[in-house]
Design a protein around this motif. Structure first.
Motif, PDB file in Angstrom:
ATOM      1  N   TYR A 158       0.807  -1.219   0.000  1.00 12.96           N
ATOM      2  CA  TYR A 158       0.000   0.000   0.000  1.00 12.96           C
ATOM      3  C   TYR A 158       0.841   1.272   0.000  1.00 12.96           C
ATOM      4  O   TYR A 158       0.296   2.374   0.028  1.00 12.96           O
ATOM      5  CB  TYR A 158      -0.987  -0.019   1.171  1.00 12.96           C
ATOM      6  CG  TYR A 158      -2.115  -0.989   0.921  1.00 12.96           C
ATOM      7  CD1 TYR A 158      -2.841  -0.937  -0.269  1.00 12.96           C
ATOM      8  CD2 TYR A 158      -2.432  -1.973   1.845  1.00 12.96           C
ATOM      9  CE1 TYR A 158      -3.857  -1.835  -0.522  1.00 12.96           C
ATOM     10  CE2 TYR A 158      -3.456  -2.873   1.594  1.00 12.96           C
ATOM     11  CZ  TYR A 158      -4.161  -2.794   0.411  1.00 12.96           C
ATOM     12  OH  TYR A 158      -5.172  -3.698   0.150  1.00 12.96           O
ATOM     13  N   GLY A 159       2.154   1.109  -0.061  1.00 13.03           N
ATOM     14  CA  GLY A 159       3.024   2.227  -0.362  1.00 13.03           C
ATOM     15  C   GLY A 159       3.277   2.334  -1.861  1.00 13.03           C
ATOM     16  O   GLY A 159       3.932   3.266  -2.316  1.00 13.03           O
ATOM     17  N   GLY A 180      -0.601   4.182   4.128  1.00 14.12           N
ATOM     18  CA  GLY A 180      -0.119   4.123   2.755  1.00 14.12           C
ATOM     19  C   GLY A 180       0.830   5.258   2.426  1.00 14.12           C
ATOM     20  O   GLY A 180       1.850   5.063   1.759  1.00 14.12           O
ATOM     21  N   ALA A 181       0.522   6.462   2.909  1.00 16.65           N
ATOM     22  CA  ALA A 181       1.380   7.613   2.628  1.00 16.65           C
ATOM     23  C   ALA A 181       2.745   7.456   3.276  1.00 16.65           C
ATOM     24  O   ALA A 181       3.780   7.765   2.669  1.00 16.65           O
ATOM     25  CB  ALA A 181       0.709   8.894   3.112  1.00 16.65           C
ATOM     26  N   SER A 182       2.777   6.971   4.510  1.00 17.71           N
ATOM     27  CA  SER A 182       4.061   6.790   5.193  1.00 17.71           C
ATOM     28  C   SER A 182       4.878   5.677   4.552  1.00 17.71           C
ATOM     29  O   SER A 182       6.109   5.775   4.449  1.00 17.71           O
ATOM     30  CB  SER A 182       3.841   6.502   6.681  1.00 17.71           C
ATOM     31  OG  SER A 182       3.104   5.308   6.877  1.00 17.71           O
ATOM     32  N   GLN A 188      10.426   5.884  -1.147  1.00 15.15           N
ATOM     33  CA  GLN A 188      11.171   6.966  -1.790  1.00 15.15           C
ATOM     34  C   GLN A 188      12.399   7.345  -0.977  1.00 15.15           C
ATOM     35  O   GLN A 188      13.459   7.645  -1.544  1.00 15.15           O
ATOM     36  CB  GLN A 188      10.275   8.185  -1.998  1.00 15.15           C
ATOM     37  CG  GLN A 188      10.975   9.361  -2.662  1.00 15.15           C
ATOM     38  CD  GLN A 188      11.589   9.001  -4.015  1.00 15.15           C
ATOM     39  OE1 GLN A 188      11.132   8.082  -4.699  1.00 15.15           O
ATOM     40  NE2 GLN A 188      12.634   9.716  -4.420  1.00 15.15           N
ATOM     41  N   LEU A 189      12.292   7.326   0.359  1.00 12.22           N
ATOM     42  CA  LEU A 189      13.460   7.570   1.198  1.00 12.22           C
ATOM     43  C   LEU A 189      14.543   6.527   0.916  1.00 12.22           C
ATOM     44  O   LEU A 189      15.737   6.840   0.921  1.00 12.22           O
ATOM     45  CB  LEU A 189      13.070   7.538   2.673  1.00 12.22           C
ATOM     46  CG  LEU A 189      14.193   7.794   3.679  1.00 12.22           C
ATOM     47  CD1 LEU A 189      14.785   9.192   3.508  1.00 12.22           C
ATOM     48  CD2 LEU A 189      13.692   7.587   5.111  1.00 12.22           C
ATOM     49  N   ASN A 257      13.108  -1.868  -4.196  1.00 10.36           N
ATOM     50  CA  ASN A 257      11.958  -2.192  -3.366  1.00 10.36           C
ATOM     51  C   ASN A 257      11.430  -3.544  -3.806  1.00 10.36           C
ATOM     52  O   ASN A 257      10.806  -3.659  -4.867  1.00 10.36           O
ATOM     53  CB  ASN A 257      10.872  -1.117  -3.508  1.00 10.36           C
ATOM     54  CG  ASN A 257       9.646  -1.420  -2.679  1.00 10.36           C
ATOM     55  OD1 ASN A 257       9.727  -2.075  -1.649  1.00 10.36           O
ATOM     56  ND2 ASN A 257       8.485  -0.945  -3.129  1.00 10.36           N
ATOM     57  N   LEU A 258      11.702  -4.578  -3.028  1.00 10.75           N
ATOM     58  CA  LEU A 258      11.310  -5.937  -3.396  1.00 10.75           C
ATOM     59  C   LEU A 258       9.915  -6.238  -2.862  1.00 10.75           C
ATOM     60  O   LEU A 258       9.668  -6.176  -1.663  1.00 10.75           O
ATOM     61  CB  LEU A 258      12.316  -6.951  -2.845  1.00 10.75           C
ATOM     62  CG  LEU A 258      13.748  -6.823  -3.365  1.00 10.75           C
ATOM     63  CD1 LEU A 258      14.597  -7.989  -2.882  1.00 10.75           C
ATOM     64  CD2 LEU A 258      13.768  -6.762  -4.897  1.00 10.75           C
TER      65      LEU A 258
END
Length: 267
Positions: A158-159, A180-182, A188-189, A257-258
């Motif tokens: 959900y990211g 989801g936002a975090s 992205q971080l 991101n796996l």
């Protein structure tokens, strides 16, 4: 050329795992300890932290320590890498696994969007995004010195994709925007840190799909129906990916991101 066994060996290295006494965090600690790493277990519940550290030491014969703190406590967070190095000698691996999932006394979490509130949104971002930023920053000198520095952030499907709210119909479950936002922020971080901390430190992310924990049967049935592997995940499903990213098996992998989601995001 090193053997696979040599590449996955973490003997002599030290890992700090936030949320290390939780469901997925425990599986991560076990995977790292089985590969030979010393473990610092960081979590909010002191009794569970100490129990987890003791079990790991007894079962795998590695050095362990427990760190009890709330990740909203910035001073405690930024002090923890130095504590690990003081007690365990070094820091090679940092796993940002702890997450705010609405289990506090704050309201406005698993409810319709119109009912979600800003205080709970902020709490989610503080734990899921701000704390990892501060922790990586504080750990950077030690990870650079390691020669094998690896940061593994834990995201979520959900990211990456939006929620299908039909999954939750007829249940008390929900899908809050703050989660989801975090988690989108942590992916992205990950990419940001992978570029600015290279070549000394590798930074990657694991995004799990839904983990089976006795959810409402309607939700489980719907979730499995739209998952190519036709089941929800387990904590054990995460261990191999974690060990891959923590060890020299992935020595030329950074910024990734796996998705460990049974194919959920492939459709």
């Amino acid at each position: 050329m090193k053997s696979i066994k040599e590449l996955m060996d973490l003997t002599g290295r030290t890992a700090l795992v936030t949320g290390g006494a939780g469901h997925i965090g425990t599986a991560f600690c076990e995977a790292l300890a089985e590969a030979g790493a010393h473990i610092a277990v960081l979590d909010i519940d002191e009794s569970r932290v100490q129990e987890s550290a003791a079990v790991l030491a007894e079962r795998y014969g590695v050095k362990t320590m427990g760190l009890t703190m709330d990740l909203a406590d910035e001073a405690a967070v930024v002090a923890s890498p130095e504590q690990v190095v003081d007690q365990l000698g070094r820091l090679d691996i940092l796993v940002n696994c702890a997450a705010f999932v609405g289990t506090s006394k704050l309201t406005g979490w698993g409810v319709p969007f119109e009912e979600q509130n800003v205080d709970t949104w902020r709490a989610a971002l503080e734990t899921n995004l701000t704390a990892p930023f501060a922790l990586v920053q504080a750990a950077t000198p030690y990870l650079r010195e390691s020669g094998h520095g690896s940061v593994i952030n834990i995201g979520s499907t959900y990211g990456v994709v939006g929620p299908d709210m039909s999954l939750y119909e007829g249940t008390a479950m929900g899908n809050p925007a703050g989660y989801g936002a975090s988690k989108g922020g942590i992916t992205q971080l990950t990419r940001y840190l992978a570029t600015v901390l290279a070549p000394d430190i590798r930074v990657n992310c694991i995004s799990p799909g839904g983990i089976a924990r006795g959810q409402h049967e309607k939700f489980v049935e719907r979730y499995e129906a739209r998952t190519p592997l036709n089941r929800m995940g387990t904590e054990e499903d995460m261990k191999g990916t974690l060990l891959y990213l923590a060890s020299d098996l992935s020595a030329y992998v950074t910024g990734q991101n796996l998705m460990v989601d049974g194919g959920w995001t492939a459709w």
